[in-house]
Design a protein around this motif. Structure first.
Motif, PDB file in Angstrom:
ATOM      1  N   UNK A 149       0.847  -1.195   0.000  1.00 32.03           N
ATOM      2  CA  UNK A 149       0.000   0.000   0.000  1.00 32.03           C
ATOM      3  C   UNK A 149       0.879   1.241   0.000  1.00 32.03           C
ATOM      4  N   UNK A 150       0.509   2.242  -0.832  1.00 30.81           N
ATOM      5  CA  UNK A 150       1.312   3.452  -0.936  1.00 30.81           C
ATOM      6  C   UNK A 150       1.183   4.287   0.321  1.00 30.81           C
ATOM      7  N   UNK A 151       2.157   5.207   0.482  1.00 29.89           N
ATOM      8  CA  UNK A 151       2.090   6.117   1.626  1.00 29.89           C
ATOM      9  C   UNK A 151       0.844   6.986   1.549  1.00 29.89           C
ATOM     10  N   UNK A 152       0.454   7.369   0.311  1.00 29.25           N
ATOM     11  CA  UNK A 152      -0.741   8.190   0.160  1.00 29.25           C
ATOM     12  C   UNK A 152      -1.967   7.448   0.663  1.00 29.25           C
ATOM     13  N   UNK A 153      -2.079   6.160   0.360  1.00 25.69           N
ATOM     14  CA  UNK A 153      -3.216   5.388   0.826  1.00 25.69           C
ATOM     15  C   UNK A 153      -3.136   5.123   2.323  1.00 25.69           C
ATOM     16  N   UNK A 154      -1.921   4.978   2.862  1.00 36.98           N
ATOM     17  CA  UNK A 154      -1.757   4.683   4.287  1.00 36.98           C
ATOM     18  C   UNK A 154      -2.403   5.737   5.171  1.00 36.98           C
ATOM     19  N   UNK A 155      -2.253   7.003   4.814  1.00 38.99           N
ATOM     20  CA  UNK A 155      -2.729   8.064   5.693  1.00 38.99           C
ATOM     21  C   UNK A 155      -4.242   8.038   5.844  1.00 38.99           C
ATOM     22  N   UNK A 156      -4.944   7.476   4.848  1.00 42.49           N
ATOM     23  CA  UNK A 156      -6.389   7.427   4.892  1.00 42.49           C
ATOM     24  C   UNK A 156      -6.932   6.027   5.158  1.00 42.49           C
ATOM     25  N   UNK A 157      -6.031   5.090   5.390  1.00 37.23           N
ATOM     26  CA  UNK A 157      -6.467   3.702   5.543  1.00 37.23           C
ATOM     27  C   UNK A 157      -7.360   3.532   6.761  1.00 37.23           C
ATOM     28  N   UNK A 158      -8.433   2.756   6.605  1.00 40.15           N
ATOM     29  CA  UNK A 158      -9.325   2.464   7.721  1.00 40.15           C
ATOM     30  C   UNK A 158      -8.814   1.234   8.446  1.00 40.15           C
ATOM     31  N   UNK A 159      -8.863   1.224   9.787  1.00 39.64           N
ATOM     32  CA  UNK A 159      -8.286   0.119  10.527  1.00 39.64           C
ATOM     33  C   UNK A 159      -9.039  -1.194  10.399  1.00 39.64           C
ATOM     34  N   UNK A 160     -10.163  -1.178   9.742  1.00 39.81           N
ATOM     35  CA  UNK A 160     -10.900  -2.422   9.576  1.00 39.81           C
ATOM     36  C   UNK A 160     -12.337  -2.244  10.002  1.00 39.81           C
ATOM     37  N   UNK A 161     -13.272  -2.874   9.315  1.00 39.90           N
ATOM     38  CA  UNK A 161     -14.680  -2.717   9.634  1.00 39.90           C
ATOM     39  C   UNK A 161     -15.410  -4.007   9.322  1.00 39.90           C
ATOM     40  N   UNK A 162     -16.574  -4.181   9.960  1.00 35.00           N
ATOM     41  CA  UNK A 162     -17.377  -5.375   9.726  1.00 35.00           C
ATOM     42  C   UNK A 162     -17.913  -5.364   8.301  1.00 35.00           C
ATOM     43  N   UNK A 163     -18.090  -6.534   7.705  1.00 33.77           N
ATOM     44  CA  UNK A 163     -18.625  -6.588   6.344  1.00 33.77           C
ATOM     45  C   UNK A 163     -19.998  -5.927   6.263  1.00 33.77           C
ATOM     46  N   UNK A 164     -20.257  -5.270   5.158  1.00 35.68           N
ATOM     47  CA  UNK A 164     -21.531  -4.600   4.959  1.00 35.68           C
ATOM     48  C   UNK A 164     -22.509  -5.522   4.285  1.00 35.68           C
ATOM     49  N   UNK A 165     -23.776  -5.442   4.701  1.00 32.41           N
ATOM     50  CA  UNK A 165     -24.830  -6.215   4.073  1.00 32.41           C
ATOM     51  C   UNK A 165     -25.593  -5.343   3.091  1.00 32.41           C
ATOM     52  N   UNK A 166     -26.172  -5.988   2.064  1.00 34.74           N
ATOM     53  CA  UNK A 166     -26.866  -5.228   1.024  1.00 34.74           C
ATOM     54  C   UNK A 166     -28.024  -4.416   1.592  1.00 34.74           C
ATOM     55  N   UNK A 167     -28.656  -4.916   2.662  1.00 32.63           N
ATOM     56  CA  UNK A 167     -29.818  -4.222   3.216  1.00 32.63           C
ATOM     57  C   UNK A 167     -29.448  -3.110   4.194  1.00 32.63           C
ATOM     58  N   UNK A 168     -28.178  -2.979   4.536  1.00 37.28           N
ATOM     59  CA  UNK A 168     -27.758  -1.924   5.451  1.00 37.28           C
ATOM     60  C   UNK A 168     -27.929  -0.552   4.787  1.00 37.28           C
ATOM     61  N   UNK A 169     -28.181   0.505   5.578  1.00 37.22           N
ATOM     62  CA  UNK A 169     -28.222   1.848   4.993  1.00 37.22           C
ATOM     63  C   UNK A 169     -26.899   2.183   4.314  1.00 37.22           C
ATOM     64  N   UNK A 170     -26.987   2.896   3.214  1.00 38.33           N
ATOM     65  CA  UNK A 170     -25.783   3.351   2.521  1.00 38.33           C
ATOM     66  C   UNK A 170     -25.129   4.442   3.366  1.00 38.33           C
ATOM     67  N   UNK A 171     -23.842   4.283   3.640  1.00 37.74           N
ATOM     68  CA  UNK A 171     -23.110   5.258   4.447  1.00 37.74           C
ATOM     69  C   UNK A 171     -22.472   6.292   3.519  1.00 37.74           C
ATOM     70  N   UNK A 172     -22.970   7.498   3.603  1.00 37.83           N
ATOM     71  CA  UNK A 172     -22.493   8.566   2.729  1.00 37.83           C
ATOM     72  C   UNK A 172     -21.505   9.472   3.452  1.00 37.83           C
ATOM     73  N   UNK A 173     -20.521   9.927   2.716  1.00 39.42           N
ATOM     74  CA  UNK A 173     -19.750  11.084   3.124  1.00 39.42           C
ATOM     75  C   UNK A 173     -20.217  12.208   2.195  1.00 39.42           C
ATOM     76  N   UNK A 174     -21.048  13.102   2.712  1.00 36.61           N
ATOM     77  CA  UNK A 174     -21.533  14.222   1.916  1.00 36.61           C
ATOM     78  C   UNK A 174     -20.484  15.323   1.972  1.00 36.61           C
ATOM     79  N   UNK A 175     -20.023  15.740   0.802  1.00 36.81           N
ATOM     80  CA  UNK A 175     -18.869  16.635   0.704  1.00 36.81           C
ATOM     81  C   UNK A 175     -19.245  17.855  -0.118  1.00 36.81           C
ATOM     82  N   UNK A 176     -19.200  19.030   0.513  1.00 43.96           N
ATOM     83  CA  UNK A 176     -19.510  20.248  -0.227  1.00 43.96           C
ATOM     84  C   UNK A 176     -19.154  21.470   0.586  1.00 43.96           C
TER      85      UNK A 176
END
Length: 407
Positions: free
Chosen positions: A1-28
């Motif tokens: 993994x590149x250094x650029x990707x490292x700084x934003x890397x997530x430490x790990x998360x549970x698998x997402x299910x299709x029925x779960x709400x979509x998690x948005x990052x609203x950016x503006x």
């Protein structure tokens, strides 16, 4: 993994299910903040109705411009209507902001995201609003993170900014890099296609109106009395006091509309010039500069007026049209993008063929000579609730996520 990707890397998360709400990052950058509570409220309204449907959740990253020695600041984080909103500051030097904003915005957002992800934050899709600089920076973030990006185009990001060479090049790259594009009117869709967007990438999803907030007054007589209005016909013009909003055309129409008064709601750099114009035309006593008003107070002003006049030279989809109609007040609208899509019935009002003081005056005379029943105007606006737009957004988001998963 590149250094650029490292700084934003997530430490790990549970698998997402299709029925779960979509998690948005609203950016503006078009989003209300404590220092600018009415700025970009149309983006917030659209998002609140989206998450209110239960199929999506959102964290908002809304950077605010900053330049040393200018003063002023916003809290780094706020809670608005149940949504967590982050306001990192990005450098916006006067005179250079148009050129430096994309990289400055990207670096600021990247650092803010790194801090959030260290706290365990993750998201499924980047929901960006406005093509430049917001959409440009969003595509860079999405590429670095491996996250899909949907950009909503809103008006001058398609109709005006592409007139400049460097923004145009960056906008076209953002269009190419986005997974999907949303346009708030068919006119904006045509503009995106002219900039090189593939037709299959663009979905038109109009804005809606909060039909619970924007309602006709119980008594128009009482509403007018509360604002100190008399019996004369009252026009209202709502928007920032900047050239493209066209308030000068409405003021210019008043000499041809004897006995009519005008309320102007908004603030901006053109206030002095507009005051001077009213004095020069001898209509100063009939123009009332109300200033910027909290969003929740707008229904009282709309409902008291006889007609709302929109004289903008450019719009993606003017929310003020629906807001006014939902309060029972018909509109006289310039032929800006979105106007003919919003005003499709005599019950709503009328759309001008051109935007001049003479055309505004003629349109007002025509409308008020035989005004539509205000209940019919409200009934027309009730066809513009948010449900259809919310469903359309979710279809776009789930389609993009499915395509990424398949890839």
């Amino acid at each position: 993994m590149s250094a650029a990707r490292d700084i934003l890397a997530h430490p790990g998360a549970a698998p997402r299910r299709a029925e779960d709400p979509v998690r948005l990052l609203t950016f503006s950058t078009l989003y209300p903040s404590p220092g600018r509570p009415n700025h970009g409220v149309f983006v917030e309204n659209r998002l609140l109705h989206l998450v209110g449907g239960g199929e999506a959740e959102s964290t908002v990253l809304a950077p605010v411009p900053w330049f040393p020695f200018r003063g002023g600041s916003s809290p780094a984080e706020a809670l608005r209507h149940g949504l967590r909103v982050h306001h990192p500051r990005f450098l916006a030097p006067p005179g250079l902001g148009m050129l430096t904003a994309p990289i400055s915005l990207y670096l600021t957002a990247r650092a803010a995201l790194a801090r959030l992800r260290e706290r365990g934050f993750d998201f499924d899709l980047l929901d960006a609003h406005y093509l430049y600089p917001d959409g440009v920076a969003a595509v860079w973030l999405g590429q670095e993170l491996g996250k899909p990006v949907v950009i909503t185009a809103r008006g001058s990001d398609v109709s005006q900014l592409p007139d400049y060479r460097l923004p145009r090049q960056a906008i076209r790259r953002a269009i190419a890099g986005a997974d999907a594009l949303i346009a708030v009117s068919s006119g904006l869709r045509d503009g995106l296609l002219a900039l090189g967007a593939p037709a299959e990438k663009v979905t038109v999803l109009r804005n809606g109106v909060d039909l619970d907030l924007f309602t006709p007054p119980v008594s128009r007589r009482a509403a007018r009395a509360a604002l100190g209005l008399g019996e004369e016909p009252v026009l209202i013009s709502v928007g920032h006091l900047i050239e493209r909003k066209g308030h000068h055309h409405v003021i210019g129409a008043l000499p041809m509309l004897p006995g009519h008064s005008l309320l102007i709601l908004g603030e901006g750099s053109e206030r002095g010039a507009l005051l001077a114009l009213a004095r020069r035309l001898g209509v100063e006593e009939r123009v009332r500069f109300v200033g910027a008003q909290p969003h929740a107070s707008l229904p009282g002003w709309y409902g008291a007026a006889d007609a709302m006049v929109l004289a903008s030279s450019r719009e993606g989809w003017a929310n003020v049209l629906l807001e006014s109609m939902a309060c029972g007040t018909p509109v006289v609208a310039s032929p800006a993008w979105g106007s003919r899509e919003a005003v499709r019935s005599p019950a709503a009002g009328l759309v001008l063929d051109e935007t001049t003081p003479e055309a505004v005056a003629a349109g007002v005379r025509r409308l008020l000579a035989a005004p539509p029943d205000r209940a019919a105007t409200r009934a027309y606006a009730e066809g513009f609730g948010w449900e259809e737009t919310t469903a359309g957004q979710m279809q776009v988001f789930r389609r993009v996520l499915a395509a990424r998963a398949g890839a």
